[in-house]
Design a protein around this motif. Structure first.
Motif, PDB file in Angstrom:
ATOM      1  N   TYR A 195      13.977  -0.480   5.801  1.00 25.74           N
ATOM      2  CA  TYR A 195      12.726  -0.036   6.412  1.00 25.74           C
ATOM      3  C   TYR A 195      12.255   1.214   5.674  1.00 25.74           C
ATOM      4  CZ  TYR A 195      15.128   3.852   8.714  1.00 25.74           C
ATOM      5  OH  TYR A 195      15.826   5.005   8.958  1.00 25.74           O
ATOM      6  N   PHE A 196      10.954   1.478   5.735  1.00 30.01           N
ATOM      7  CA  PHE A 196      10.444   2.671   5.066  1.00 30.01           C
ATOM      8  C   PHE A 196      10.690   3.862   5.985  1.00 30.01           C
ATOM      9  CE2 PHE A 196       7.475   5.888   3.709  1.00 30.01           C
ATOM     10  CZ  PHE A 196       7.712   5.881   2.336  1.00 30.01           C
ATOM     11  N   ASN A 197      11.466   4.802   5.495  1.00 30.50           N
ATOM     12  CA  ASN A 197      11.823   5.994   6.253  1.00 30.50           C
ATOM     13  C   ASN A 197      10.899   7.127   5.806  1.00 30.50           C
ATOM     14  OD1 ASN A 197      12.995   8.380   7.201  1.00 30.50           O
ATOM     15  ND2 ASN A 197      15.070   7.540   7.068  1.00 30.50           N
ATOM     16  N   PRO A 198       9.893   7.495   6.612  1.00 33.05           N
ATOM     17  CA  PRO A 198       8.936   8.524   6.206  1.00 33.05           C
ATOM     18  C   PRO A 198       9.580   9.892   5.954  1.00 33.05           C
ATOM     19  CG  PRO A 198       8.223   7.468   8.257  1.00 33.05           C
ATOM     20  CD  PRO A 198       9.568   6.936   7.925  1.00 33.05           C
ATOM     21  N   SER A 199      10.645  10.192   6.681  1.00 32.90           N
ATOM     22  CA  SER A 199      11.272  11.506   6.487  1.00 32.90           C
ATOM     23  C   SER A 199      11.992  11.592   5.145  1.00 32.90           C
ATOM     24  CB  SER A 199      12.232  11.837   7.633  1.00 32.90           C
ATOM     25  OG  SER A 199      13.297  10.916   7.660  1.00 32.90           O
ATOM     26  N   LYS A 200      12.480  10.455   4.638  1.00 28.16           N
ATOM     27  CA  LYS A 200      13.125  10.434   3.323  1.00 28.16           C
ATOM     28  C   LYS A 200      12.142  10.047   2.221  1.00 28.16           C
ATOM     29  CE  LYS A 200      17.799   9.564   4.849  1.00 28.16           C
ATOM     30  NZ  LYS A 200      18.996   8.749   4.697  1.00 28.16           N
ATOM     31  N   GLY A 201      10.997   9.492   2.614  1.00 30.23           N
ATOM     32  CA  GLY A 201       9.975   9.107   1.645  1.00 30.23           C
ATOM     33  C   GLY A 201      10.361   7.909   0.805  1.00 30.23           C
ATOM     34  N   PRO A 210       0.817  -1.213   0.000  1.00 30.30           N
ATOM     35  CA  PRO A 210       0.000   0.000   0.000  1.00 30.30           C
ATOM     36  C   PRO A 210       0.852   1.265   0.000  1.00 30.30           C
ATOM     37  CG  PRO A 210      -0.845  -1.580   1.592  1.00 30.30           C
ATOM     38  CD  PRO A 210       0.472  -2.111   1.103  1.00 30.30           C
ATOM     39  N   LEU A 211       0.552   2.149  -0.926  1.00 24.98           N
ATOM     40  CA  LEU A 211       1.252   3.427  -1.091  1.00 24.98           C
ATOM     41  C   LEU A 211       2.770   3.248  -1.254  1.00 24.98           C
ATOM     42  CD1 LEU A 211      -0.734   5.536   1.509  1.00 24.98           C
ATOM     43  CD2 LEU A 211      -1.121   5.369  -0.949  1.00 24.98           C
ATOM     44  N   CYS A 212       3.178   2.036  -1.654  1.00 24.63           N
ATOM     45  CA  CYS A 212       4.591   1.724  -1.919  1.00 24.63           C
ATOM     46  C   CYS A 212       5.467   1.905  -0.673  1.00 24.63           C
ATOM     47  CB  CYS A 212       5.136   2.570  -3.067  1.00 24.63           C
ATOM     48  SG  CYS A 212       4.183   2.432  -4.590  1.00 24.63           S
ATOM     49  N   GLU A 213       4.883   1.703   0.503  1.00 22.58           N
ATOM     50  CA  GLU A 213       5.608   1.943   1.745  1.00 22.58           C
ATOM     51  C   GLU A 213       6.098   0.665   2.426  1.00 22.58           C
ATOM     52  OE1 GLU A 213       3.199   4.567   4.126  1.00 22.58           O
ATOM     53  OE2 GLU A 213       3.641   6.273   2.817  1.00 22.58           O
ATOM     54  N   VAL A 214       6.169  -0.433   1.669  1.00 20.57           N
ATOM     55  CA  VAL A 214       6.718  -1.686   2.183  1.00 20.57           C
ATOM     56  C   VAL A 214       8.001  -1.949   1.401  1.00 20.57           C
ATOM     57  CG1 VAL A 214       6.330  -4.169   2.451  1.00 20.57           C
ATOM     58  CG2 VAL A 214       4.429  -2.569   2.747  1.00 20.57           C
ATOM     59  N   CYS A 215       9.055  -2.275   2.125  1.00 21.13           N
ATOM     60  CA  CYS A 215      10.364  -2.501   1.493  1.00 21.13           C
ATOM     61  C   CYS A 215      10.519  -3.972   1.123  1.00 21.13           C
ATOM     62  CB  CYS A 215      11.476  -2.087   2.440  1.00 21.13           C
ATOM     63  SG  CYS A 215      11.327  -0.360   2.956  1.00 21.13           S
ATOM     64  N   ILE A 216      11.087  -4.208  -0.044  1.00 19.94           N
ATOM     65  CA  ILE A 216      11.295  -5.574  -0.520  1.00 19.94           C
ATOM     66  C   ILE A 216      12.530  -6.194   0.141  1.00 19.94           C
ATOM     67  CG2 ILE A 216      11.845  -6.967  -2.560  1.00 19.94           C
ATOM     68  CD1 ILE A 216      10.022  -5.030  -4.152  1.00 19.94           C
TER      69      ILE A 216
END
Length: 185
Positions: free
Chosen positions: A163-169, A152-158
């Motif tokens: 990890y998905f870093n929200p500050s770096k997007g 979802p919203l491309c916020e899962v890392c393969i």
């Protein structure tokens, strides 16, 4: 007598003219071409208006052309907002709906688009790889995501160590355990 998709508007004339784009002549011997009903379109020389015009998409590719002509408003639906999807080409289908960068959808079977607040949603322009879609429809949402992103919203890392870093997007490598230990001290 003119064939379907052509007309002859003057008596005694030997040649026939092709119907223009957006017009059709369903029968042989037509004296004029009829304009496609809203929101349908056609190519030049058509005997039928068989696809949705620019700004609309076909929501059900399994219907036959006669059904589409009889009930165009049931099957040609307005494209989402211009900022979200690029529907500047006629003959767009739901599967091929071009999603702009910064937006994501969870499958080819929905026109619901979600705004991403990250750098991972790259959008998708299926006209660039139409042949692949016609051969095998991939319902994955990953095509809307940058490399190494999914979900979802491309916020899962393969990658396992990301990890998905929200500050770096975007997905970022996890810090090493020794680096974390030093930070604690």
């Amino acid at each position: 007598s003119c064939e379907e998709g052509h007309f002859q508007d003057e008596t005694g004339e030997d040649s026939c003219d092709q119907c223009a784009e957006g017009f059709y002549a369903e029968n042989t011997g037509s004296v004029e071409c009829m304009q496609c009903s809203y929101p349908l379109n056609s190519t030049a020389g058509s005997k039928l208006c068989s696809f949705c015009e620019e700004g609309f998409y076909l929501n059900d590719t399994s219907i036959d052309k006669q059904t589409l002509v009889k009930k165009p408003l049931d099957f040609c639906l307005e494209c989402p907002n211009e900022e979200e999807a690029d529907c500047t080409r006629p003959n767009t289908t739901l599967v091929e709906l071009p999603v702009r960068e910064g937006f994501w959808r969870d499958s080819y079977n929905t026109a619901t688009l979600y705004s991403c607040h990250n750098n991972a949603c790259v959008g998708h322009q299926p006209a660039n790889d139409r042949r692949r879609h016609l051969q095998q429809v991939d319902t994955s949402s990953d095509i809307y995501c940058a490399e190494n992103h999914t979900g979802p919203l491309c916020e899962v890392c393969i990658k396992n160590n990301d990890y998905f870093n929200p500050s770096k997007g975007k997905c970022t490598a996890c810090p090493s355990p020794s680096r974390l230990f030093l930070r604690v001290l």
